[in-house]
Motif scaffolding. Structure first.
Motif, PDB file in Angstrom:
ATOM      1  N   VAL A 170       0.853  -1.185   0.000  1.00  0.00           N
ATOM      2  CA  VAL A 170       0.000   0.000   0.000  1.00  0.00           C
ATOM      3  C   VAL A 170       0.891   1.238   0.000  1.00  0.00           C
ATOM      4  N   GLY A 171       0.520   2.228  -0.791  1.00  0.00           N
ATOM      5  CA  GLY A 171       1.249   3.485  -0.805  1.00  0.00           C
ATOM      6  C   GLY A 171       2.080   3.651  -2.068  1.00  0.00           C
ATOM      7  N   MET A 195     -12.080  -7.274   2.724  1.00  0.00           N
ATOM      8  CA  MET A 195     -10.983  -6.528   3.328  1.00  0.00           C
ATOM      9  C   MET A 195      -9.777  -6.436   2.387  1.00  0.00           C
ATOM     10  N   LYS A 196      -9.461  -7.542   1.718  1.00  0.00           N
ATOM     11  CA  LYS A 196      -8.330  -7.513   0.786  1.00  0.00           C
ATOM     12  C   LYS A 196      -8.621  -6.585  -0.396  1.00  0.00           C
ATOM     13  N   ALA A 201      -7.502  -1.476  -3.036  1.00  0.00           N
ATOM     14  CA  ALA A 201      -8.094  -0.290  -3.670  1.00  0.00           C
ATOM     15  C   ALA A 201      -7.626   1.015  -3.037  1.00  0.00           C
ATOM     16  N   ILE A 202      -6.845   0.942  -1.982  1.00  0.00           N
ATOM     17  CA  ILE A 202      -6.399   2.164  -1.302  1.00  0.00           C
ATOM     18  C   ILE A 202      -5.465   2.957  -2.208  1.00  0.00           C
ATOM     19  N   GLN A 203      -5.782   4.219  -2.410  1.00  0.00           N
ATOM     20  CA  GLN A 203      -4.959   5.105  -3.227  1.00  0.00           C
ATOM     21  C   GLN A 203      -4.413   6.225  -2.354  1.00  0.00           C
ATOM     22  N   VAL A 204      -3.253   5.990  -1.769  1.00  0.00           N
ATOM     23  CA  VAL A 204      -2.579   7.001  -0.942  1.00  0.00           C
ATOM     24  C   VAL A 204      -1.111   7.042  -1.323  1.00  0.00           C
ATOM     25  N   ASP A 205      -0.459   8.122  -0.966  1.00  0.00           N
ATOM     26  CA  ASP A 205       0.962   8.243  -1.274  1.00  0.00           C
ATOM     27  C   ASP A 205       1.806   7.393  -0.335  1.00  0.00           C
ATOM     28  N   LEU A 214      -3.670   3.083   7.770  1.00  0.00           N
ATOM     29  CA  LEU A 214      -4.378   1.994   7.098  1.00  0.00           C
ATOM     30  C   LEU A 214      -5.815   1.890   7.597  1.00  0.00           C
ATOM     31  N   ALA A 215      -6.015   2.015   8.925  1.00  0.00           N
ATOM     32  CA  ALA A 215      -7.361   1.907   9.494  1.00  0.00           C
ATOM     33  C   ALA A 215      -8.273   2.999   8.951  1.00  0.00           C
TER      34      ALA A 215
END
Length: 474
Positions: A170-171, A195-196, A201-205, A214-215
């Motif tokens: 992620v990131g 959850m996976k 799908a998380i779009q963060v730097d 993450l939470a």
């Protein structure tokens, strides 16, 4: 970055030197060597590579003869690299990510792929007992900031092929390793896949604050409901038992804590000590924690209500009435002390360990004795707030402690404004905040109370023999 890996060593090294800015970054090191009759080069991060392992690997390379060279990198790794953690990389994204993660990457002239040798080691502290999740009896190891060691601590306790440990990233910049652990035959597979999918799908730097980042990406929490949806633990035994009960464990690299989900309020209040003692003792500890946690919320608002209505106090409890002069309203005293307690916590976190004891003595004398004698606070108010401050540590969840603190302040203010109706309204707001809360799986936050499951509720309240339940401690 979409450019394919070339079979020409110079082209590959020119691309990596440009991509990684090796002339600027002193800790990104590359070296060239000759393997048989071919030129080779490898890249690594200084401080991440185990020198002794690399020396042995290079010894094998120097012993290869020209006529023995394999036709491609796959055959080369099988014939001449007797090391277990190796991989063949065919794209630049994977190469750059592996190098920046500490993996040594080797290029050989004539091969159009990269050989990744995972001989890294991370700076880490020992797996000592966590400061927050201590037990009177039980294991003394705890999670550390390296995710590989944390998964090994769980594997040590669950030697089952049903235990799945999946790694995600992620990131965009940080590319933080996130590990999802579950038991294939016990977990809710639909919730696991959901959850996976959310994590992917998380779009963060970057996950700057590790698990908290993450939470907050996993669910859009309602800011007005402070009760936690996740349970955090630094104990491998607690994480292992949660897995055996069908929960999901999420580990984030650089964080010494595991996230347990889904979590109800009964899960949050439970602790490992409940199970490290016989059933009678464990039940007593659990019930004591329930009662004390409830008292930390109700004690000060109830005292304020009785001070506003002294005629309600039974004759046998008349001694609780404040007899000294009240210079500052009781509500103001409670609110000031609520803020002061948090100030002392923050001060304790930043106090050097060698000064903790003398400064604690000074704080106790100045803020305790002198504040009462000066007339700022009444002794009874100080007593009840001291009980609340100390009793708040009877359960290990910081999030639950602060949630009860916010609800306690709201109830105090409503009680001061509207007397009995305010007290009832404050309690009702707290109950509704808990009852209307939902776990990440969408289930009731009060399960097994709502919806009612008598057998499970009995197990949540009373500690029974481990042999009669399909889990363990949680």
């Amino acid at each position: 970055m979409n450019k394919e890996i070339s079979a020409v060593l110079k082209n590959n090294m020119d691309h990596l030197n440009s991509e990684l800015n090796t002339d600027k970054n002193f800790d990104i090191i590359y070296r060239t060597l000759k393997i048989a009759d071919r030129q080779a080069g490898f890249y690594f991060i200084d401080g991440f590579v185990k020198d002794d392992i690399m020396e042995k690997v290079l010894e094998f390379f120097y012993g290869i003869k020209a006529e023995e060279m394999a036709k491609d990198m796959h055959a080369f790794s099988h014939q001449f690299l007797p090391y277990v953690e190796v991989d063949i990389l065919d794209n630049w994204n994977a190469v750059v990510t592996n190098i920046l993660s500490g993996v040594l990457c080797l290029f050989i002239d004539g091969y159009d792929s990269c050989l990744a040798i995972d001989c890294r080691t991370y700076p880490m502290r020992s797996v000592e007992e966590p400061e927050k999740d201590k037990t009177l009896r039980g294991s003394r190891d705890g999670f550390v900031e390296t995710v590989v060691f944390n998964t090994a601590l769980i594997r040590r306790r669950i030697r089952s092929p049903k235990l799945s440990v999946e790694m995600l990233q992620v990131g965009k910049s940080s590319r933080t390793d996130v590990v999802v652990c579950s038991m294939d035959d016990r977990v809710d597979t639909q919730f696991l896949e959901r959850m996976k999918d959310r994590i992917n799908a998380i779009q963060v730097d970057s996950l700057t604050m590790n698990q908290e980042s993450l939470a907050e990406c996993l669910y859009h929490r309602k800011w007005f409901n402070p009760f936690p949806k996740l349970k955090h633990t630094e104990r491998p035994d607690t994480a292992a038992s949660a897995l055996l009960e069908g929960n999901i464990i999420i580990l984030v690299d650089n964080s010494p804590s595991a996230m347990i989900l889904p979590t109800s309020i009964f899960d949050i209040v439970e602790e490992a000590d409940d199970y490290y003692f016989p059933p009678v003792t464990g039940t007593y500890l659990r019930l004591s924690r329930f009662v004390i946690t409830l008292m930390t919320y109700l004690l000060t608002p109830l005292f304020l209500l009785l001070m506003q209505n002294p005629e309600w106090i039974p004759q046998g409890f008349a001694f609780i009435v404040i007899k000294d002069e009240i210079n500052i309203p009781i509500l103001a005293q409670f609110l000031i002390l609520e803020l002061a307690i948090d100030g002392l916590r923050l001060a304790a976190l930043n106090t050097p360990s060698m000064l903790t004891t003398p400064l604690s003595v000074i704080a106790a004398l100045v803020l305790g004795e002198f504040s009462v004698n000066s007339g700022w606070f009444n002794a009874e108010v100080m007593l009840y707030m001291a009980f609340v401050a100390v009793s708040n540590y009877s359960q290990s969840s910081f999030e639950l402690g602060y949630a009860l603190k916010f609800m306690r302040i709201i109830t105090l203010i409503l009680t001061a404004l509207f007397n009995l109706f305010g007290f009832v309204a404050g309690v009702l707001i707290t109950v509704l905040s808990i009852a209307l809360n939902r776990t990440l799986s969408g289930k009731s936050y009060l399960y097994p109370l709502i919806p009612f499951n008598g057998k499970q509720l009995f197990r949540r309240i009373f500690r029974i023999k481990l042999g009669s339940q399909n889990g363990g401690e949680s």
